[in-house]
Design a protein around this motif. Structure first.
Motif, PDB file in Angstrom:
ATOM      1  N   ASP A  99       0.839  -1.206   0.000  1.00 17.21           N
ATOM      2  CA  ASP A  99       0.000   0.000   0.000  1.00 17.21           C
ATOM      3  C   ASP A  99       0.871   1.251   0.000  1.00 17.21           C
ATOM      4  OD1 ASP A  99      -2.232  -1.589   0.050  1.00 17.21           O
ATOM      5  OD2 ASP A  99      -2.673  -1.283   2.173  1.00 17.21           O
ATOM      6  N   VAL A 100       1.937   1.218   0.771  1.00 16.07           N
ATOM      7  CA  VAL A 100       2.845   2.362   0.835  1.00 16.07           C
ATOM      8  C   VAL A 100       3.519   2.584  -0.515  1.00 16.07           C
ATOM      9  CG1 VAL A 100       4.976   3.249   1.857  1.00 16.07           C
ATOM     10  CG2 VAL A 100       3.240   2.186   3.311  1.00 16.07           C
ATOM     11  N   GLU A 101       4.000   1.524  -1.125  1.00 17.52           N
ATOM     12  CA  GLU A 101       4.678   1.655  -2.421  1.00 17.52           C
ATOM     13  C   GLU A 101       3.736   2.193  -3.490  1.00 17.52           C
ATOM     14  OE1 GLU A 101       6.198  -2.270  -2.937  1.00 17.52           O
ATOM     15  OE2 GLU A 101       8.076  -1.840  -1.870  1.00 17.52           O
ATOM     16  N   LYS A 102       2.481   1.744  -3.448  1.00 22.25           N
ATOM     17  CA  LYS A 102       1.484   2.255  -4.384  1.00 22.25           C
ATOM     18  C   LYS A 102       1.244   3.745  -4.162  1.00 22.25           C
ATOM     19  CE  LYS A 102      -2.709   1.135  -3.447  1.00 22.25           C
ATOM     20  NZ  LYS A 102      -3.958   0.351  -3.254  1.00 22.25           N
TER      21      LYS A 102
ATOM     22  N   THR B 112       6.784  13.532  -4.666  1.00 23.85           N
ATOM     23  CA  THR B 112       7.986  14.327  -4.421  1.00 23.85           C
ATOM     24  C   THR B 112       8.147  14.689  -2.942  1.00 23.85           C
ATOM     25  OG1 THR B 112       6.783  16.401  -4.892  1.00 23.85           O
ATOM     26  CG2 THR B 112       7.945  15.324  -6.739  1.00 23.85           C
ATOM     27  N   HIS B 113       7.038  14.921  -2.253  1.00 30.30           N
ATOM     28  CA  HIS B 113       7.078  15.349  -0.858  1.00 30.30           C
ATOM     29  C   HIS B 113       6.075  14.524  -0.040  1.00 30.30           C
ATOM     30  CE1 HIS B 113       8.791  18.706  -3.067  1.00 30.30           C
ATOM     31  NE2 HIS B 113       9.314  19.170  -1.947  1.00 30.30           N
TER      32      HIS B 113
ATOM     33  N   GLY C  96      14.197   4.913  -1.544  1.00 31.06           N
ATOM     34  CA  GLY C  96      14.428   4.235  -2.804  1.00 31.06           C
ATOM     35  C   GLY C  96      13.717   4.852  -3.987  1.00 31.06           C
ATOM     36  N   SER C  97      12.962   5.928  -3.743  1.00 30.44           N
ATOM     37  CA  SER C  97      12.167   6.546  -4.796  1.00 30.44           C
ATOM     38  C   SER C  97      13.007   7.497  -5.649  1.00 30.44           C
ATOM     39  CB  SER C  97      10.995   7.318  -4.185  1.00 30.44           C
ATOM     40  OG  SER C  97      10.377   8.144  -5.154  1.00 30.44           O
TER      41      SER C  97
ATOM     42  N   TRP D 193       8.094   1.632   6.638  1.00 33.89           N
ATOM     43  CA  TRP D 193       7.820   1.384   5.223  1.00 33.89           C
ATOM     44  C   TRP D 193       7.795   2.677   4.422  1.00 33.89           C
ATOM     45  CZ3 TRP D 193       9.504  -2.896   4.253  1.00 33.89           C
ATOM     46  CH2 TRP D 193       9.096  -4.086   4.851  1.00 33.89           C
ATOM     47  N   LEU D 194       7.275   3.734   5.021  1.00 34.00           N
ATOM     48  CA  LEU D 194       7.282   5.024   4.324  1.00 34.00           C
ATOM     49  C   LEU D 194       8.709   5.493   4.050  1.00 34.00           C
ATOM     50  CD1 LEU D 194       4.438   6.909   6.217  1.00 34.00           C
ATOM     51  CD2 LEU D 194       4.487   6.512   3.755  1.00 34.00           C
ATOM     52  N   LEU D 195       9.567   5.402   5.059  1.00 30.51           N
ATOM     53  CA  LEU D 195      10.936   5.869   4.896  1.00 30.51           C
ATOM     54  C   LEU D 195      11.732   4.952   3.966  1.00 30.51           C
ATOM     55  CD1 LEU D 195      11.692   6.955   8.572  1.00 30.51           C
ATOM     56  CD2 LEU D 195      11.389   8.459   6.591  1.00 30.51           C
ATOM     57  N   GLU D 196      11.511   3.654   4.065  1.00 32.25           N
ATOM     58  CA  GLU D 196      12.191   2.722   3.165  1.00 32.25           C
ATOM     59  C   GLU D 196      11.808   3.000   1.712  1.00 32.25           C
ATOM     60  OE1 GLU D 196      14.214  -0.656   3.447  1.00 32.25           O
ATOM     61  OE2 GLU D 196      14.978   1.072   4.542  1.00 32.25           O
ATOM     62  N   THR D 197      10.519   3.228   1.486  1.00 32.63           N
ATOM     63  CA  THR D 197      10.062   3.499   0.121  1.00 32.63           C
ATOM     64  C   THR D 197      10.552   4.860  -0.352  1.00 32.63           C
ATOM     65  OG1 THR D 197       8.082   2.191   0.601  1.00 32.63           O
ATOM     66  CG2 THR D 197       8.043   3.536  -1.387  1.00 32.63           C
ATOM     67  N   PHE D 198      10.529   5.837   0.542  1.00 33.55           N
ATOM     68  CA  PHE D 198      10.986   7.191   0.218  1.00 33.55           C
ATOM     69  C   PHE D 198      12.447   7.179  -0.219  1.00 33.55           C
ATOM     70  CE2 PHE D 198      12.898  11.253   1.320  1.00 33.55           C
ATOM     71  CZ  PHE D 198      11.976  12.172   0.852  1.00 33.55           C
TER      72      PHE D 198
END
Length: 326
Positions: free
Chosen positions: A58-61, A67-68, A99-100, A92-97
């Motif tokens: 869900d976070v990755e989606k 951008t922010h 790698g974005s 999960w938010l920070l991990e995905t952030f």
């Protein structure tokens, strides 16, 4: 700019989105709201993603093309949810952030529960250097873990991230109901449990307000912030390079003094007060760093906070409802 807002339907999230979309500085930008229980109406600049931050997919989606990030989602004294939402979800938010390819800035809204606010006797003003001091319960612990996790991600990976630490957030008639002796009390302490039942009933009928006293007997001082001022601080931080790896206290210029509240309401509303003894401690959050580095100024002081709360008239379609316990 595509801003992901978690906790988008809450008090801060809904006000932030409305203000952001109406502000000409961000006229070419869009908002994506990650919603879990409640939903928003989509527009050409506001899109909604349904899901939970505790689920990586869900976070990755929700993070695709973002951008922010303004991370507001939290929970209170709910042990069955608190680690999934405030620890796993932030991870999960920070991990995905990190790698974005599009992510530029991460803003976390923290809370003064991370330093124990009035549960501990701070020897001086509460600054950004005050040690973490969680009080009993899972909520304060989660606020400490949020700040530490964000700090470590900044150290480990050099993320462009910051935390705005807010005390108790007020809007509409909230402050009036923080002083109620009835079941409509907003937040705590629960005044009706601190006096005899017949006294609570009389106070409720007369509109009497509590004059909370600290452990030493003086009127207690406690920090607050109005949601409008917090939203203003978030927008001052958004896209601001000064905020990288920083923590800011975002609060009123002075804490609310319960003695001054009682005196003001007696003078302007003819309301009586009643002394309430406690083991709590006065504290004073120092917001000078946010004012100096962000150019931000709170607009609410004690008279405005009280007058706005007592003058506010709710519409029939806007009943008071508390969405979380604690």
């Amino acid at each position: 700019m595509l801003v992901l807002v978690t906790g988008a339907t809450g008090k801060v999230g809904s006000n932030l989105i409305a203000t952001f979309l109406a502000d000409g500085r961000w006229s070419g930008s869009r908002v994506r709201a990650l919603c879990h229980n409640r939903l928003l109406t989509e527009t050409d600049r506001l899109e909604m993603v349904w899901g939970t931050i505790s689920e990586r997919t869900d976070v990755e989606k929700s993070m695709d093309g973002v951008t922010h990030v303004v991370h507001l989602a939290t929970c209170k004294e709910t042990p069955e949810d608190v680690m999934d939402v405030t620890v796993k979800g932030l991870f999960w938010l920070l991990e995905t952030f990190r790698g974005s390819p599009t992510a530029q800035q991460f803003i976390l809204i923290g809370g003064d529960a991370a330093v124990g606010h009035f549960f501990y006797d701070h020897p001086g003003p509460v600054t950004e250097s005050t040690p973490h001091m969680a009080y009993k319960g899972c909520y304060a612990l989660s606020k400490v873990l949020e700040e530490v996790t964000l700090q470590q991600f900044c150290i480990q990976y050099g993320l462009n991230a910051c935390c705005l630490r807010a005390p108790w957030i007020m809007e509409k008639d909230d402050f009036r109901y923080t002083l109620s002796f009835g079941d409509d009390i907003f937040g705590g302490p629960d005044w009706k449990t601190m006096v005899a039942p017949d006294v609570a009933a009389k106070c409720r009928a007369a509109g009497t307000v509590p004059l909370l006293r600290e452990a030493g007997g003086a009127p207690l001082k406690r920090n607050f912030v109005h949601v409008d001022d917090l939203v203003s601080a978030i927008l001052s931080a958004l896209g601001n390079p000064t905020t990288r790896s920083q923590l800011y206290n975002v609060c009123m210029d002075e804490p609310i003094d319960y003695g001054e509240v009682a005196a003001y309401l007696a003078r302007t509303r003819k309301l009586d007060s009643i002394d309430i003894a406690s083991s709590y401690h006065s504290n004073w959050m120092d917001n000078s760093k946010a004012k100096f580095e962000l150019g931000w100024r709170p607009r609410y002081d004690l008279p405005r906070l009280i007058d706005d709360a007592w003058d506010y008239q709710r519409r029939p379609d806007d009943p008071r409802k508390i969405w979380y316990p604690g």
